[in-house]
Design a protein around this motif. Sequence first.
Motif, PDB file in Angstrom:
ATOM      1  N   UNK A   1      10.728   3.555  -7.292  1.00 36.29           N
ATOM      2  CA  UNK A   1      10.137   4.892  -7.287  1.00 36.29           C
ATOM      3  C   UNK A   1       9.187   5.090  -6.114  1.00 36.29           C
ATOM      4  N   UNK A   2       8.416   4.051  -5.758  1.00 33.07           N
ATOM      5  CA  UNK A   2       7.536   4.154  -4.586  1.00 33.07           C
ATOM      6  C   UNK A   2       8.356   4.454  -3.338  1.00 33.07           C
ATOM      7  N   UNK A   3       9.458   3.719  -3.184  1.00 34.59           N
ATOM      8  CA  UNK A   3      10.315   3.925  -2.009  1.00 34.59           C
ATOM      9  C   UNK A   3      10.914   5.326  -2.021  1.00 34.59           C
ATOM     10  N   UNK A   4      11.327   5.800  -3.188  1.00 36.35           N
ATOM     11  CA  UNK A   4      11.927   7.128  -3.296  1.00 36.35           C
ATOM     12  C   UNK A   4      10.915   8.224  -2.966  1.00 36.35           C
ATOM     13  N   UNK A   5       9.721   8.111  -3.503  1.00 32.36           N
ATOM     14  CA  UNK A   5       8.688   9.121  -3.253  1.00 32.36           C
ATOM     15  C   UNK A   5       8.289   9.140  -1.779  1.00 32.36           C
ATOM     16  N   UNK A   6       8.121   7.957  -1.193  1.00 32.14           N
ATOM     17  CA  UNK A   6       7.750   7.882   0.217  1.00 32.14           C
ATOM     18  C   UNK A   6       8.847   8.487   1.095  1.00 32.14           C
TER      19      UNK A   6
ATOM     20  N   UNK B   1       0.674  13.458   3.779  1.00 32.98           N
ATOM     21  CA  UNK B   1       0.253  14.568   2.924  1.00 32.98           C
ATOM     22  C   UNK B   1      -0.815  15.371   3.634  1.00 32.98           C
ATOM     23  N   UNK B   2      -1.742  14.689   4.294  1.00 34.03           N
ATOM     24  CA  UNK B   2      -2.794  15.383   5.035  1.00 34.03           C
ATOM     25  C   UNK B   2      -2.247  16.208   6.176  1.00 34.03           C
ATOM     26  N   UNK B   3      -1.219  15.686   6.855  1.00 34.38           N
ATOM     27  CA  UNK B   3      -0.618  16.435   7.959  1.00 34.38           C
ATOM     28  C   UNK B   3       0.036  17.713   7.457  1.00 34.38           C
ATOM     29  N   UNK B   4       0.750  17.616   6.345  1.00 33.15           N
ATOM     30  CA  UNK B   4       1.496  18.763   5.837  1.00 33.15           C
ATOM     31  C   UNK B   4       0.570  19.798   5.218  1.00 33.15           C
ATOM     32  N   UNK B   5      -0.386  19.340   4.417  1.00 33.44           N
ATOM     33  CA  UNK B   5      -1.221  20.282   3.675  1.00 33.44           C
ATOM     34  C   UNK B   5      -2.505  20.662   4.390  1.00 33.44           C
TER      35      UNK B   5
ATOM     36  N   UNK C   1       0.835  -1.197   0.000  1.00 35.41           N
ATOM     37  CA  UNK C   1       0.000   0.000   0.000  1.00 35.41           C
ATOM     38  C   UNK C   1       0.871   1.248   0.000  1.00 35.41           C
ATOM     39  N   UNK C   2       0.224   2.361  -0.235  1.00 38.82           N
ATOM     40  CA  UNK C   2       0.911   3.641  -0.179  1.00 38.82           C
ATOM     41  C   UNK C   2       0.569   4.277   1.162  1.00 38.82           C
ATOM     42  N   UNK C   3       0.596   3.481   2.201  1.00 41.64           N
ATOM     43  CA  UNK C   3       0.175   3.845   3.538  1.00 41.64           C
ATOM     44  C   UNK C   3       0.706   5.146   4.086  1.00 41.64           C
ATOM     45  N   UNK C   4       2.035   5.363   4.129  1.00 39.68           N
ATOM     46  CA  UNK C   4       2.511   6.548   4.820  1.00 39.68           C
ATOM     47  C   UNK C   4       2.271   7.835   4.070  1.00 39.68           C
ATOM     48  N   UNK C   5       2.084   7.754   2.782  1.00 44.71           N
ATOM     49  CA  UNK C   5       2.008   8.976   1.989  1.00 44.71           C
ATOM     50  C   UNK C   5       0.706   9.725   2.250  1.00 44.71           C
ATOM     51  N   UNK C   6      -0.425   9.051   2.245  1.00 42.91           N
ATOM     52  CA  UNK C   6      -1.714   9.733   2.399  1.00 42.91           C
ATOM     53  C   UNK C   6      -1.844  10.455   3.735  1.00 42.91           C
ATOM     54  N   UNK C   7      -1.564   9.806   4.898  1.00 43.37           N
ATOM     55  CA  UNK C   7      -1.680  10.561   6.142  1.00 43.37           C
ATOM     56  C   UNK C   7      -0.661  11.677   6.257  1.00 43.37           C
TER      57      UNK C   7
ATOM     58  N   UNK D   1       8.799  12.266   0.788  1.00 44.55           N
ATOM     59  CA  UNK D   1       7.657  12.810   1.520  1.00 44.55           C
ATOM     60  C   UNK D   1       7.955  12.837   3.012  1.00 44.55           C
ATOM     61  N   UNK D   2       8.552  11.773   3.515  1.00 46.85           N
ATOM     62  CA  UNK D   2       8.908  11.718   4.923  1.00 46.85           C
ATOM     63  C   UNK D   2       9.912  12.810   5.277  1.00 46.85           C
ATOM     64  N   UNK D   3      10.875  13.059   4.411  1.00 42.35           N
ATOM     65  CA  UNK D   3      11.856  14.117   4.655  1.00 42.35           C
ATOM     66  C   UNK D   3      11.206  15.498   4.579  1.00 42.35           C
ATOM     67  N   UNK D   4      10.190  15.644   3.732  1.00 43.06           N
ATOM     68  CA  UNK D   4       9.453  16.900   3.677  1.00 43.06           C
ATOM     69  C   UNK D   4       8.700  17.165   4.972  1.00 43.06           C
ATOM     70  N   UNK D   5       8.082  16.131   5.508  1.00 38.18           N
ATOM     71  CA  UNK D   5       7.378  16.262   6.782  1.00 38.18           C
ATOM     72  C   UNK D   5       8.381  16.589   7.885  1.00 38.18           C
ATOM     73  N   UNK D   6       9.521  15.926   7.863  1.00 38.97           N
ATOM     74  CA  UNK D   6      10.578  16.211   8.846  1.00 38.97           C
ATOM     75  C   UNK D   6      10.985  17.675   8.781  1.00 38.97           C
ATOM     76  N   UNK D   7      11.164  18.198   7.568  1.00 42.71           N
ATOM     77  CA  UNK D   7      11.538  19.600   7.395  1.00 42.71           C
ATOM     78  C   UNK D   7      10.479  20.545   7.941  1.00 42.71           C
ATOM     79  N   UNK D   8       9.213  20.222   7.692  1.00 39.89           N
ATOM     80  CA  UNK D   8       8.120  21.049   8.205  1.00 39.89           C
ATOM     81  C   UNK D   8       8.087  21.017   9.728  1.00 39.89           C
ATOM     82  N   UNK D   9       8.327  19.851  10.302  1.00 41.53           N
ATOM     83  CA  UNK D   9       8.314  19.730  11.761  1.00 41.53           C
ATOM     84  C   UNK D   9       9.467  20.510  12.385  1.00 41.53           C
ATOM     85  N   UNK D  10      10.626  20.443  11.798  1.00 39.16           N
ATOM     86  CA  UNK D  10      11.777  21.199  12.315  1.00 39.16           C
ATOM     87  C   UNK D  10      11.513  22.695  12.198  1.00 39.16           C
ATOM     88  N   UNK D  11      10.942  23.116  11.073  1.00 37.66           N
ATOM     89  CA  UNK D  11      10.602  24.523  10.906  1.00 37.66           C
ATOM     90  C   UNK D  11       9.595  25.000  11.934  1.00 37.66           C
ATOM     91  N   UNK D  12       8.581  24.180  12.212  1.00 37.60           N
ATOM     92  CA  UNK D  12       7.576  24.546  13.223  1.00 37.60           C
ATOM     93  C   UNK D  12       8.208  24.622  14.608  1.00 37.60           C
TER      94      UNK D  12
END
Length: 97
Positions: free
Chosen positions: A69-74, A10-14, A2-8, A77-88
Amino acid sequence: MSVGPIKPLVGMVTGTPGFQDPKAQGGFADTLKQAVNEVEQMHQTAENSVQDLATGSRKTLHQTMIDVEKADIAFRMLMGVRGKMIGAYQEIWRMNF
């Protein structure tokens, strides 16, 4: 897989309407742990796919590339969330109370 981690995540970030409250799922930390575990599983699947392709066990290059590609995108996305959390965190830290 599944694409489990991506959907939640994305919702957290956006802040999309389809995002479920982390409290309803067991908490924010649990959601992040689950996402990291699922990204790790995707990475392991991609590694196995590449190894199978290299050894000749797998004959489809397409599925191997999809797994990679699935692994790379996931991971991105995880690193993007990490960046947002550090910024917050840094923004809260700079606040004057």
